[in-house]
Structure formats: structure tokens, C-alpha cells
Design an enzyme around this catalytic site. Structure first.
Site, short mmCIF file in Angstrom:
data_model
loop_
_atom_site.label_atom_id
_atom_site.label_comp_id
_atom_site.label_asym_id
_atom_site.label_seq_id
_atom_site.Cartn_x
_atom_site.Cartn_y
_atom_site.Cartn_z
CD GLU A 131 -2.71 -1.19 2.55
OE1 GLU A 131 -2.56 -0.29 3.39
OE2 GLU A 131 -3.54 -2.11 2.65
CB SER A 136 9.79 -2.52 4.06
OG SER A 136 10.51 -2.21 2.89
CB ILE A 163 -0.99 -4.65 -7.46
CG1 ILE A 163 -1.21 -4.03 -6.06
CG2 ILE A 163 -1.40 -6.13 -7.48
CD1 ILE A 163 -0.30 -4.53 -4.97
NE ARG A 263 11.67 -12.52 0.69
CZ ARG A 263 11.25 -12.24 1.93
NH1 ARG A 263 11.75 -12.89 2.95
NH2 ARG A 263 10.36 -11.31 2.13
NE ARG A 288 34.72 -1.64 -29.84
CZ ARG A 288 34.44 -0.73 -30.76
NH1 ARG A 288 33.97 -1.07 -31.95
NH2 ARG A 288 34.61 0.55 -30.48
CB ILE A 358 32.39 -5.33 -20.99
CG1 ILE A 358 33.12 -5.74 -19.70
CG2 ILE A 358 32.88 -6.15 -22.19
CD1 ILE A 358 32.86 -7.15 -19.25
N GLY A 361 30.15 2.50 -25.31
CA GLY A 361 28.99 3.23 -25.85
C GLY A 361 27.92 2.29 -26.39
CD GLU A 384 7.93 -11.96 -4.13
OE1 GLU A 384 8.37 -12.74 -3.29
OE2 GLU A 384 6.80 -12.06 -4.64
CB THR A 386 14.26 -3.61 0.04
OG1 THR A 386 14.33 -3.67 1.48
CG2 THR A 386 13.03 -2.82 -0.39
C1 LIG Z 1 7.50 -3.23 -10.33
C2 LIG Z 1 6.97 -3.57 -8.98
C3 LIG Z 1 6.12 -4.66 -8.85
C4 LIG Z 1 5.58 -4.98 -7.59
N1 LIG Z 1 4.68 -6.00 -7.48
C5 LIG Z 1 4.01 -6.16 -6.31
C6 LIG Z 1 2.93 -7.08 -6.22
O1 LIG Z 1 2.57 -7.77 -7.19
N2 LIG Z 1 2.27 -7.18 -5.03
C7 LIG Z 1 2.61 -6.44 -3.94
O2 LIG Z 1 1.96 -6.56 -2.91
N3 LIG Z 1 3.65 -5.56 -3.99
C8 LIG Z 1 4.35 -5.41 -5.16
N4 LIG Z 1 5.38 -4.50 -5.23
C9 LIG Z 1 5.72 -3.71 -4.04
C10 LIG Z 1 7.09 -4.05 -3.47
O3 LIG Z 1 7.06 -5.29 -2.84
C11 LIG Z 1 7.51 -2.89 -2.54
O4 LIG Z 1 7.88 -1.81 -3.37
C12 LIG Z 1 8.64 -3.26 -1.62
O5 LIG Z 1 8.22 -4.16 -0.66
C13 LIG Z 1 9.25 -2.04 -0.92
O6 LIG Z 1 8.27 -1.25 -0.33
P1 LIG Z 1 8.31 0.35 -0.58
O7 LIG Z 1 8.43 0.53 -2.06
O8 LIG Z 1 7.14 0.95 0.08
O9 LIG Z 1 9.64 0.83 0.09
P2 LIG Z 1 9.85 1.24 1.66
O10 LIG Z 1 9.37 0.14 2.52
O11 LIG Z 1 9.31 2.59 1.88
O12 LIG Z 1 11.44 1.28 1.73
C14 LIG Z 1 12.20 2.42 1.33
C15 LIG Z 1 13.67 2.14 1.68
O13 LIG Z 1 13.80 2.00 3.10
C16 LIG Z 1 14.38 0.75 3.40
N5 LIG Z 1 13.85 0.24 4.67
C17 LIG Z 1 12.54 0.15 5.04
N6 LIG Z 1 12.45 -0.42 6.26
C18 LIG Z 1 13.70 -0.68 6.67
C19 LIG Z 1 14.27 -1.28 7.82
N7 LIG Z 1 13.52 -1.73 8.84
N8 LIG Z 1 15.62 -1.39 7.89
C20 LIG Z 1 16.39 -0.97 6.88
N9 LIG Z 1 15.93 -0.41 5.76
C21 LIG Z 1 14.60 -0.27 5.64
C22 LIG Z 1 14.05 -0.15 2.22
O14 LIG Z 1 14.94 -1.24 2.12
C23 LIG Z 1 14.18 0.84 1.07
O15 LIG Z 1 15.52 0.97 0.71
C24 LIG Z 1 5.95 -4.20 -6.47
C25 LIG Z 1 6.81 -3.11 -6.62
C26 LIG Z 1 7.30 -2.78 -7.85
C27 LIG Z 1 8.18 -1.56 -7.97
#
Ligand SMILES: Cc1cc2nc3c(=O)[nH]c(=O)nc-3n(C[C@H](O)[C@H](O)[C@H](O)COP(=O)(O)OP(=O)(O)OC[C@H]3O[C@@H](n4cnc5c(N)ncnc54)[C@H](O)[C@@H]3O)c2cc1C
Length: 404
Positions: A131, A136, A163, A263, A288, A358, A361, A384, A386
Site C-alpha cells: 500500500e 516493507s 500491484i 524468494r 570487439r 565492457i 557506448g 519481494e 528489499t
Molecule cells: C514493479 C513492482 C512490482 C511490484 N509487485 C508487487 C505485487 O505484485 N504485489 C505487492 O503486494 N507488492 C508489489 N510491489 C511492491 C514491493 O514489494 C515494494 O515496493 C517493496 O516491498 C518495498 O516497499 P516500498 O516501495 O514501500 O519501500 P519502503 O518500505 O518505503 O522502503 C524504502 C527504503 O527504506 C528501506 N527500509 C525500510 N524499512 C527498513 C528497515 N527496517 N531497515 C532498513 N531499511 C529499511 C528499504 O529497504 C528501502 O531501501 C511491487 C513493486 C514494484 C516496484
């Protein structure tokens, strides 16, 4: 006597060659076009369905491999072809995995076939957890599920973001909070069937990479679904909520283990991209010529390729180990699932960048696929879980300390 072997069996080799053929002949030639169009590649999904790669049978068969490797081999090959198209084919399996993990056998029988459809009537699925304010930190979901006893329906309200297949899927699996005070222990998963009112696509995102995979918001407004769409059933949920309210430990560790088990599959995709970039850069470095010799004759280039290959192979070993452990139901006591996703994801980013370097351009322009592979690779350190979240899981597992 030892039965340890690193060799694939005949079935696995046949599967690998078959999927590789599809990746080479169908996916790769189409990859650039769908990256530019930023749309779901329906003709490719149709072809995959026709030959059985996009089908319930394919996944059911792969899942019966007790080594756990079949699905990893297939994913590596598909992502080697193109990660965006691979995700367009695989987005469905996120919803399927959630139904498998949380649904009763009857719910699995009912809903999983509807996620794939048939070659003549293809269906896709989506899994909505994230959401705008809960990425995370999935314990802070705001989407609410309220039970309407009078009609035996659940009413969903909230906004999901990022999503894959969101809003265009036939089957959406949505995670929502039933009791916000219990955080993640008060959440449940719901199937939103095709044609349900009150669910719609919000904004469709324009992305850096994996652009053949549709990513959008899903908006739920008084979305009413039958009581039977609660995965696992109401009795089990009520029991779980009661235990949580009493402060007893529930099976949240088991849920975590299921997540961990998916994972390696993400790692396998990252591995496919990394291998593609390594192979492409190796061929290029031999062809190359600069200063009167092939650029690979310079140690700087040759050693870079040696490091790339080493990291690609190390990624595969971590992915295979985690897949094998999951298939054997061995617990990931050191966060082995996370290790595979973390290392393969970061390897894909590193190796694709080195491939661009490697190629100089030529690596930077769209005539060659490596710039696309680099753009595609970056998502593997984000979705899935970070890289930071994977490190959190591993460090907690190895230390027993609640690292923050
Ligand atoms: C192309 C794409 C497809 C996706 N598909 C799906 C899907 O099908 N279903 C679904 O539910 N979600 C999906 N996602 C969501 C994805 O899982 C989230 O973007 C991801 O979990 C990270 O959440 P956030 O983007 O809100 O980042 P945030 O949670 O806001 O994190 C921002 C930064 O803070 C860091 N951070 C946060 N908490 C901590 C902590 N406790 N300690 C250290 N560092 C921290 C993170 O590592 C990151 O670097 C998708 C995202 C993308 C971009």
C-alpha cells in the site's frame, strides 16, 4: 556411500532445454518491442499457454519435483529471455502461491484453475499486499475487511499499490486487516473473483524496467465478496484472532516461512538476467577490437568477466540450495531463502552494469539489450522484500537478536 550430485536429471534437462527454446525463439525477439510498448504482451502469453508453459499443469508438475529445481530452471531461462515478459507470465503465480499457502484444499481446487484459465480463454491473477504507506512494513496495512453477518459477505475498502497485474487480473488475492490492533496477526487473505463490483484499477505506473509487466494501483471501494472468499475459512481466522488477542504466539512464523520459500524463485529470475548479460558481454569482448587486439585480451576486461561468471554461478548455487531446502521442508534457519534473493538480485544489478562497461557506448544504447537488462535488474533489489529487508531477516536468523 553418498548420493550427492550436482547433475540435473533427464527430466530437468529436458525441461530446461524446452523453456530455453521458448525464451530464445519467442521471448527474446519480442523483448525490445514490449519494453517500448510498456504493455502486457498478450500474444506471448497466448503462445506460452498454447505450448503449455503458461498453464496450471506446468506449475503443478514443476512443483512435484522433490529437488525443488524444476521451477528454478524454468524461471532462469524465462528471465534469460526477458525479465519483463517473464514477470508478465509469472505475475499470476504470486496470486497462486498465496492461495496455495492460505487456502483450504477446496479453495485451492476452486480458485487456482481460474487464475490460469485455458489456452482459448486465458486468465491472469494478482497478489495485492503493498500500500502507499505500507511497503516493507506490511504490518501497517490500512485496507480493511469487515464481515457483514447479515449477508455472509466480506466488505473490502482500501488502496493497494505497485500491484503486478493489478486491476487487469481476473482473480485478485488481497491481504487486508480484519483487526488493526493486532497488526500482521490481524490480517487475512481474500480472493476477489472476476467481475466483482467495487474493485478497479487506479493509476498504471510507468517504470524504469520490467516494462512488459503491468504494475498498477488497485482500489477497493465497498467491494463485497462472498464469505467463502476468505482464504482458510472463518473458523480458522476466528481461532487465530482469539489466540492473538490472548497474546499467545500464533503460526506467524509459518507464514514467514512460506514467504521465505518464494524468494529463491525471485532469485532465479535475477540469475537469468545476470547470465544473459554475462554471456552477451563475453561474446562482445571476444569480437570487439581496440589497439589491434580483442578487448578480452586485456586483463581488466578478462578479470571483470571472470568475476561476473563467478557471481552468476554463486547465485545459482544459493538459489538451488534454497529451492532444495524448501522442497525438502527444511527450515531456513539462517535465512537461506533471503540469501538467495539478496545475492542474486545484487549480482544482476552488478553484472548488468559491468556488461554495459565492457561494451562501452554500445552498451548504453538501445540497439543492444544490456541497457534494458540493467534497467530490469534493479527491481530485484526492491520487490519481494528489499535488499535491506533480506539482510534484516538473515541477520536476525543468524544472531537471534532483534536487529532493527
Ligand atoms: C514493479 C513492482 C512490482 C511490484 N509487485 C508487487 C505485487 O505484485 N504485489 C505487492 O503486494 N507488492 C508489489 N510491489 C511492491 C514491493 O514489494 C515494494 O515496493 C517493496 O516491498 C518495498 O516497499 P516500498 O516501495 O514501500 O519501500 P519502503 O518500505 O518505503 O522502503 C524504502 C527504503 O527504506 C528501506 N527500509 C525500510 N524499512 C527498513 C528497515 N527496517 N531497515 C532498513 N531499511 C529499511 C528499504 O529497504 C528501502 O531501501 C511491487 C513493486 C514494484 C516496484
Amino acid at each position: 556411500m553418498s548420493d550427492f550430485s550436482m547433475e540435473l536429471n533427464d527430466d530437468q534437462r529436458t525441461l530446461q532445454e524446452w523453456v530455453h527454446g521458448f525464451a530464445q525463439n519467442v521471448i527474446r525477439p519480442a523483448a525490445h518491442e514490449w519494453d517500448e510498448r510498456e504493455e502486457t504482451p498478450w500474444p506471448i502469453i497466448e503462445e506460452a499457454a498454447k505450448i503449455g508453459i503458461y498453464s496450471l499443469d506446468f506449475f503443478a508438475n514443476a512443483m512435484t519435483d522433490t529437488t525443488g529445481l524444476s521451477i528454478m530452471l524454468a524461471l532462469e531461462e524465462l528471465a534469460w529471455g526477458d525479465a519483463g515478459i517473464c514477470m508478465a507470465l509469472m505475475g499470476t503465480t504470486l496470486g497462486v502461491a498465496a492461495i496455495m499457502a492460505n487456502g483450504t484444499p477446496a479453495q485451492q481446487m476452486e480458485w487456482i484453475p481460474q487464475c490460469f484459465g485455458t489456452p482459448d480463454d486465458i486468465k491472469i491473477a494478482a497478489f495485492g499486499v503493498s500500500e502507499p504507506d505500507a511497503g516493507s512494513d506490511v504490518s501497517s496495512l490500512r485496507t480493511r475487511a469487515r464481515y457483514d453477518e447479515a449477508t455472509d459477505e466480506w466488505v473490502l475498502n482500501g488502496t493497494k499499490t505497485w500491484i503486478s497485474n493489478g486491476g487487469i487480473a481476473n482473480v485478485h488475492v488481497i491481504v487486508a486487516s480484519v483487526d488493526p490492533e493486532l497488526a500482521s496477526r490481524g490480517q487475512a487473505s481474500f480472493v476477489v473473483p472476476d467481475g466483482t463490483k467495487g474493485i478497479r484499477m487506479g493509476q498504471k505506473f510507468k517504470k524504469m524496467g520490467i516494462r512488459a509487466s503491468h504494475t498498477a494501483e488497485v482500489i477497493l471501494e465497498d467491494c463485497r465478496i462472498p464469505g467463502a472468499c476468505l482464504l482458510g475459512g472463518k473458523d480458522k481466522l476466528d481461532e487465530r484472532l482469539a489466540r492473538a488477542r490472548e497474546g499467545k504466539r500464533s503460526s506467524s512464523q509459518a507464514a514467514m516461512a512460506t514467504f521465505e520459500a518464494s524468494r529463491p524463485a525471485v532469485g532465479a529470475q535475477a540469475l537469468g538476467i545476470a547470465r544473459a548479460a554475462y554471456e552477451y558481454a563475453l561474446d562482445y569482448a571476444k569480437e570487439r577490437h581496440q589497439f589491434g587486439r580483442a578487448i578480452i585480451e586485456n586483463q581488466a576486461i578478462a578479470f571483470t568477466l571472470a568475476d561476473m561468471k563467478t557471481r552468476v554461478d554463486a547465485s545459482r548455487l544459493l538459489v538451488w540450495r534454497a529451492a532444495w531446502m524448501a522442497a525438502q521442508r527444511k527450515p531456513f534457519t539462517n535465512g537461506e531463502g533471503s540469501m538467495s534473493k539478496l545475492f542474486a538480485g545484487e549480482t544482476a544489478v552488478h553484472v548488468t552494469e559491468e556488461a554495459i562497461q565492457i561494451m562501452g557506448g554500445y552498451g548504453y544504447i538501445r540497439e543492444h539489450p544490456v541497457e534494458r537488462w540493467h534497467r530490469d535488474s534493479k527491481i530485484y533489489t526492491i520487490f519481494e522484500g528489499t535488499s535491506e529487508i533480506q539482510r534484516l531477516i538473515i541477520s536476525r536468523a543468524i544472531s537471534g537478536v532483534h536487529i532493527r
